[in-house]
Design a protein around this motif. Sequence first.
Motif, PDB file in Angstrom:
ATOM      1  N   ASP A  11      74.115  67.835  12.907  1.00  0.00           N
ATOM      2  CA  ASP A  11      73.583  67.851  12.443  1.00  0.00           C
ATOM      3  C   ASP A  11      75.291  67.807  11.602  1.00  0.00           C
ATOM      4  OD1 ASP A  11      74.069  69.680   9.785  1.00  0.00           O
ATOM      5  OD2 ASP A  11      72.202  69.748  10.517  1.00  0.00           O
ATOM      6  N   ARG A  12      75.371  66.934  10.155  1.00  0.00           N
ATOM      7  CA  ARG A  12      76.430  66.820   9.734  1.00  0.00           C
ATOM      8  C   ARG A  12      76.344  66.638   8.255  1.00  0.00           C
ATOM      9  NH1 ARG A  12      79.463  62.143   7.870  1.00  0.00           N
ATOM     10  NH2 ARG A  12      77.715  59.772   8.236  1.00  0.00           N
ATOM     11  N   VAL A  13      77.079  67.096   7.116  1.00  0.00           N
ATOM     12  CA  VAL A  13      76.702  66.922   5.749  1.00  0.00           C
ATOM     13  C   VAL A  13      77.291  65.901   5.204  1.00  0.00           C
ATOM     14  CG1 VAL A  13      76.880  68.190   3.729  1.00  0.00           C
ATOM     15  CG2 VAL A  13      76.372  69.648   5.377  1.00  0.00           C
ATOM     16  N   VAL A  14      76.726  64.918   4.660  1.00  0.00           N
ATOM     17  CA  VAL A  14      76.640  63.986   4.413  1.00  0.00           C
ATOM     18  C   VAL A  14      77.641  64.176   2.412  1.00  0.00           C
ATOM     19  CG1 VAL A  14      76.037  61.803   3.661  1.00  0.00           C
ATOM     20  CG2 VAL A  14      75.973  62.090   5.527  1.00  0.00           C
ATOM     21  N   ASP A  15      76.384  64.531   1.713  1.00  0.00           N
ATOM     22  CA  ASP A  15      76.756  64.691   0.929  1.00  0.00           C
ATOM     23  C   ASP A  15      76.310  66.330   0.543  1.00  0.00           C
ATOM     24  OD1 ASP A  15      77.324  63.795  -2.300  1.00  0.00           O
ATOM     25  OD2 ASP A  15      75.328  64.419  -2.668  1.00  0.00           O
ATOM     26  N   SER A  16      77.266  66.848  -1.004  1.00  0.00           N
ATOM     27  CA  SER A  16      76.467  68.256  -1.587  1.00  0.00           C
ATOM     28  C   SER A  16      77.102  68.232  -3.063  1.00  0.00           C
ATOM     29  CB  SER A  16      77.402  69.752  -0.995  1.00  0.00           C
ATOM     30  OG  SER A  16      77.330  70.284  -0.830  1.00  0.00           O
ATOM     31  N   ARG A  17      75.955  68.443  -3.911  1.00  0.00           N
ATOM     32  CA  ARG A  17      76.043  68.889  -5.199  1.00  0.00           C
ATOM     33  C   ARG A  17      75.222  70.054  -5.327  1.00  0.00           C
ATOM     34  NH1 ARG A  17      74.007  63.261  -6.841  1.00  0.00           N
ATOM     35  NH2 ARG A  17      75.161  62.669  -5.351  1.00  0.00           N
ATOM     36  N   ALA A  18      75.621  70.726  -6.734  1.00  0.00           N
ATOM     37  CA  ALA A  18      74.471  71.807  -7.340  1.00  0.00           C
ATOM     38  C   ALA A  18      72.893  71.248  -7.739  1.00  0.00           C
ATOM     39  CB  ALA A  18      75.328  72.136  -8.864  1.00  0.00           C
ATOM     40  N   ALA A  19      72.764  71.719  -7.680  1.00  0.00           N
ATOM     41  CA  ALA A  19      70.890  71.844  -7.692  1.00  0.00           C
ATOM     42  C   ALA A  19      70.517  72.558  -8.625  1.00  0.00           C
ATOM     43  CB  ALA A  19      70.356  71.555  -6.465  1.00  0.00           C
ATOM     44  N   VAL A  25      72.762  74.750  -4.484  1.00  0.00           N
ATOM     45  CA  VAL A  25      73.268  74.032  -3.687  1.00  0.00           C
ATOM     46  C   VAL A  25      72.647  72.831  -2.979  1.00  0.00           C
ATOM     47  CG1 VAL A  25      75.346  73.253  -2.108  1.00  0.00           C
ATOM     48  CG2 VAL A  25      75.004  75.151  -3.838  1.00  0.00           C
ATOM     49  N   ARG A  26      72.379  71.259  -3.741  1.00  0.00           N
ATOM     50  CA  ARG A  26      71.633  70.278  -2.874  1.00  0.00           C
ATOM     51  C   ARG A  26      72.694  70.303  -1.472  1.00  0.00           C
ATOM     52  NH1 ARG A  26      71.203  64.564  -2.941  1.00  0.00           N
ATOM     53  NH2 ARG A  26      69.525  64.281  -2.529  1.00  0.00           N
ATOM     54  N   ARG A  27      72.097  69.980  -0.110  1.00  0.00           N
ATOM     55  CA  ARG A  27      73.005  69.522   1.314  1.00  0.00           C
ATOM     56  C   ARG A  27      72.421  68.138   1.190  1.00  0.00           C
ATOM     57  NH1 ARG A  27      77.287  72.543   0.584  1.00  0.00           N
ATOM     58  NH2 ARG A  27      77.028  74.777   0.895  1.00  0.00           N
ATOM     59  N   ARG A  28      72.765  66.462   1.388  1.00  0.00           N
ATOM     60  CA  ARG A  28      72.215  65.717   1.673  1.00  0.00           C
ATOM     61  C   ARG A  28      72.548  65.907   3.671  1.00  0.00           C
ATOM     62  NH1 ARG A  28      67.902  63.489   2.333  1.00  0.00           N
ATOM     63  NH2 ARG A  28      67.464  60.984   2.311  1.00  0.00           N
ATOM     64  N   ARG A  29      71.633  65.706   4.807  1.00  0.00           N
ATOM     65  CA  ARG A  29      72.217  65.831   5.512  1.00  0.00           C
ATOM     66  C   ARG A  29      71.853  64.766   6.845  1.00  0.00           C
ATOM     67  NH1 ARG A  29      73.696  71.476   7.255  1.00  0.00           N
ATOM     68  NH2 ARG A  29      73.472  72.972   5.649  1.00  0.00           N
ATOM     69  N   GLU A  30      72.942  64.129   7.144  1.00  0.00           N
ATOM     70  CA  GLU A  30      72.320  63.134   9.315  1.00  0.00           C
ATOM     71  C   GLU A  30      72.273  64.073  10.132  1.00  0.00           C
ATOM     72  OE1 GLU A  30      73.529  58.576   8.873  1.00  0.00           O
ATOM     73  OE2 GLU A  30      75.171  59.682   9.436  1.00  0.00           O
ATOM     74  N   CYS A  31      71.531  63.728  10.596  1.00  0.00           N
ATOM     75  CA  CYS A  31      71.502  64.147  12.410  1.00  0.00           C
ATOM     76  C   CYS A  31      72.061  63.250  13.145  1.00  0.00           C
ATOM     77  CB  CYS A  31      69.866  64.258  12.564  1.00  0.00           C
ATOM     78  SG  CYS A  31      69.545  64.372  13.902  1.00  0.00           S
TER      79      CYS A  31
END
Length: 160
Positions: A11-19, A25-31
Amino acid sequence: MRCPYCASDHDRVVDSRAADDGRAVRRRRECTACQQRFSTYERVDHAPLAVRKRSGSIQPFDPDRLHAGMQKATANLDIDPDVVRFAAARVEAHLRAMGESEIGTDVIGGHVLEALRALHPVAYMRFASVHKVFTSADDFARELAALDDDRLPAGHDPAG
């Protein structure tokens, strides 16, 4: 990280932000295999910390219980609840920084007393009366005298 849709581990990380107020850390991933998106959360994993009670029993450290004890000591005093919460977090951080897996209630209570002394003398006395097991008015008087002595500026003579 395995994709929850196709179980691929690419997968790859699309977005990363504090939570969670900066505690995660919240990471939005795409397979890369199925192009589905999913979120993951990264948090600090603390080593377990145990409390050795006066009776000799051992129980897991509970930060909520630490905070609740400090809240009780500061109840009905003009102290911002956030200040109490941050003080409890500092006490927990000091305890974890000690690097011990098991800490006695006497050590924990000592750290709490230091934190409460800085916040309010009444909060300090309330907690001290329980932690130090006061049994008479003389115990209160002695502790109050010691608290007053600690608050005097260096070189100040209380006799005048």
